[in-house]
Design a protein around this motif. Structure first.
Motif, PDB file in Angstrom:
ATOM      1  N   GLU A 118       0.832  -1.202   0.000  1.00  0.00           N
ATOM      2  CA  GLU A 118       0.000   0.000   0.000  1.00  0.00           C
ATOM      3  C   GLU A 118       0.869   1.255   0.000  1.00  0.00           C
ATOM      4  N   VAL A 130      -0.978  -1.509  -6.973  1.00  0.00           N
ATOM      5  CA  VAL A 130      -1.839  -2.665  -7.260  1.00  0.00           C
ATOM      6  C   VAL A 130      -1.007  -3.867  -7.693  1.00  0.00           C
ATOM      7  N   LEU A 133       0.942  -5.243  -4.695  1.00  0.00           N
ATOM      8  CA  LEU A 133       0.092  -5.996  -3.777  1.00  0.00           C
ATOM      9  C   LEU A 133      -0.242  -7.382  -4.341  1.00  0.00           C
ATOM     10  N   ILE A 134      -0.417  -7.480  -5.651  1.00  0.00           N
ATOM     11  CA  ILE A 134      -0.642  -8.787  -6.281  1.00  0.00           C
ATOM     12  C   ILE A 134       0.601  -9.651  -6.144  1.00  0.00           C
ATOM     13  N   GLN A 137       0.700 -10.986  -2.694  1.00  0.00           N
ATOM     14  CA  GLN A 137      -0.256 -12.084  -2.527  1.00  0.00           C
ATOM     15  C   GLN A 137       0.315 -13.390  -3.056  1.00  0.00           C
ATOM     16  N   LEU A 427      -5.630  -4.742  -1.052  1.00  0.00           N
ATOM     17  CA  LEU A 427      -5.741  -4.927  -2.502  1.00  0.00           C
ATOM     18  C   LEU A 427      -7.167  -4.670  -2.987  1.00  0.00           C
TER      19      LEU A 427
END
Length: 583
Positions: A118, A130, A133-134, A137, A427
């Motif tokens: 973030e 974005v 953050l992917i 993950q 996300l």
């Protein structure tokens, strides 16, 4: 070379670094202040955001970042000789790893406890945030699936450790109740918990616990199911119920084990039987491979997720960031040094000499290619030899080492579940600043995280499905470290603060991981493994993209500042817009 000399050099170096370079970063670069607000107090909820004493928080932070990484990585890294591995785990934490962890913690604290992903959205651009953050993950998805499998494998290999590990849970809950509900002294009760842990470790020798084969379902798969269920509940409970007290016990376990191993070195003073440099049969080039394999003991991208995930939400005072962030990484480096000495000196004890070392390190296939079981065996045997020097029976020494390794893998497992939940909620965050729909509920978000990890693990019937993707993890993890340092560089540059402490290690880690990723792509292509080619290639694109956008962001902030300065010269009226945009 004598192992005691190397241990003293490393430990003295860490202490000096903390007092000098660490203090300089805290006071001159980041200007830590106890007057700055911290997320644990601003957003206190009694579940995730809880102000915590710094020595307890250090225990949590260290046990989160120190899974099997600082143990297995250095044990493989000595395949190129003891000297390169030793230098990397001494200098790496001081100038790269500790800076990385500390910077991530401070930046997150000053941005409301947001994760590093973030932060990239706020400091660089929404697009980068974005994608980042992917990427996070994907990395945590792998960590959960693989660590559940690793713990299942360890339980199957060392059934003597099972009782002690699972008894940690009721012991930790009891300690949490006594400390936080009854107001008892945390140090006293954590020592009681540690003693109970060792009592059950001894009992476990006589009562080993093995799971049966249930038709086509192996014991390892059964353990994966049990461990992921445990991770779900552990990661949604308030941190003071289980997470903090258990990690505090484990931190004491670490100190005891490190003390025992050092005592063995002090008493036996075994000589290093490994060569200083070695060209083992089939081994890849030292650079960049060594700096990818030895991650957690020197620098690891996962640490930025821990610092900006769970640790920051418990930081009681901004000034504690040096002790927890910078100091925690040096402590992990010290553990890696002891692991290196255990395999390069411990394996040669009791007349085994160089043969004891070359039994495991004669060629690449018998070191990195032989699997986790062989790697752990070298560590456990070398450590047991050191313990034997101070009168600890060999079987007990192996059990204590196994309990230690599994304990730390367990803390990483459930902490990573909680961290992935935070990152997932960020996300899917809407324009209102809150997670979308059902993801507002932590029970739902955590279920999604655990279910995805289980699905990945069970993409292979033996529970090892994540191993299909695991080859990309090392470079991806170190790329994350480089990008976290890059974000730190952008932060400092926008603040008009000297960015070299983060820029220099960022450049080194970016260069290293880019070269390693290119090598991996060539290898995967030769094996016709196009899935890994795609993943590795995508991470390479992300790396170049983030570098480009980071440079644009810095250039834009410099340009804006120049415009505002010229406007001030003309009008004589200062503007706060400059500060808000630049900082």
């Amino acid at each position: 070379m004598n192992s005691l000399v190397l241990a003293l050099i490393a430990f003295f170096g860490y202490i000096v670094a903390y007092k000098t370079y660490g203090s300089w970063l805290a006071k001159k670069i980041f200007k830590l202040s106890d007057k700055n607000p911290v997320p644990s107090k601003e957003f206190y909820d009694g579940v995730d955001y809880v102000p915590t004493k710094r020595h307890i928080l250090l225990g949590h932070h260290f046990t989160t970042i120190a899974g099997t990484g600082p143990i297995v990585g250095p044990a493989i890294g000595v395949i190129w000789g003891w000297l390169p591995a030793f230098l990397w785990v001494v200098l790496g934490p001081i100038f790269a790893g500790a800076v990385h962890d500390f910077t991530s913690l401070v930046m997150s604290s000053r941005h409301g406890g947001q994760t590093i992903g973030e932060l990239s959205r706020k400091l660089i651009s929404n697009r980068v945030g974005v994608i980042f953050l992917i990427l996070i993950q994907f990395l945590l998805w792998l960590v959960l699936a693989v660590f559940a499998m690793i713990m299942g494998l360890l339980f199957d290999m060392y059934p003597e450790s099972v009782l002690s590990i699972w008894m940690q849970i009721p012991i930790a809950i009891w300690i949490g109740y006594m400390v936080y509900k009854k107001g008892k002294k945390d140090t006293l009760y954590s020592i009681i918990g540690l003693i109970l842990l060792y009592v059950f470790a001894i009992v476990g020798i006589f009562l080993p616990i093995r799971l049966p084969q249930l038709g086509p379902v192996s014991p390892i798969v059964l353990w994966i199911v049990i461990l992921l269920i445990y991770s779900y509940f552990a990661s949604v409970l308030p941190v003071t119920t289980l997470l903090q007290p258990r990690d505090y016990i484990n931190s004491h376990e670490l100190l005891v084990l490190m003390g025992v191993l050092f005592a063995g070195i002090l008493v036996a003073r075994p000589a290093i039987v490994a060569p200083a440099f070695q060209v083992a049969k089939g081994a890849p080039s030292l650079w960049p491979t060594l700096f990818i394999i030895i991650a957690c003991g020197a620098i690891s991208g996962f640490h930025s997720l821990a610092s900006s995930g769970t640790t920051v939400k418990q930081l009681e005072n901004e000034k504690d960031a040096q002790f927890v962030g910078y100091g925690g990484m040096l402590l992990e480096g010290a553990l890696s040094v002891l692991v290196i000495l255990a395999v390069t000196a411990g394996l040669g004890m009791y007349g085994k000499g160089t043969a004891g070392y070359f039994q495991y390190y004669s060629e690449w296939a018998t070191t990195a290619g032989a699997g986790l079981a062989a790697q752990l065996k070298a560590i456990v045997e070398g450590a047991a030899n050191l313990m034997k020097a101070i009168g600890i029976p060999e079987l007990l020494g192996r059990t204590l080492m196994a309990v230690f390794i599994v304990s730390f893998a367990g803390t990483t497992l459930d902490s990573a579940t909680r961290i992935q939940r935070f990152a997932l909620e960020e996300l899917v965050r809407t324009k209102s600043g809150k997670p979308w729909g059902p993801f507002k509920n932590r029970y739902f978000s955590t279920f999604v995280v655990v279910a995805l990890a289980f699905g990945l693990a069970m993409s292979s019937p033996d529970g090892k499905g994540a191993l299909k993707l695991w080859p990309v993890f090392g470079a991806l993890n170190q790329l994350l470290a480089a990008l976290a340092l890059l974000i730190g560089t952008v932060y400092l540059a926008k603040k008009k603060i000297n960015p070299l402490p983060t820029l220099l290690p960022a450049v080194f880690m970016l260069t290293t991981t880019i070269v390693a990723t290119i090598q991996n792509i060539v290898t995967y292509a030769s094996q016709n493994n196009y899935l890994l080619v795609f993943i590795a290639g995508s991470t390479l694109v992300i790396a170049f993209w983030m570098v480009f956008e980071s440079l644009l962001s810095i250039a834009k902030s410099v340009k804006l500042e120049t415009v505002y300065q010229e406007e001030f010269k003309k009008t004589g009226i200062p503007t706060t817009e400059s500060e808000s945009r630049v900082c």
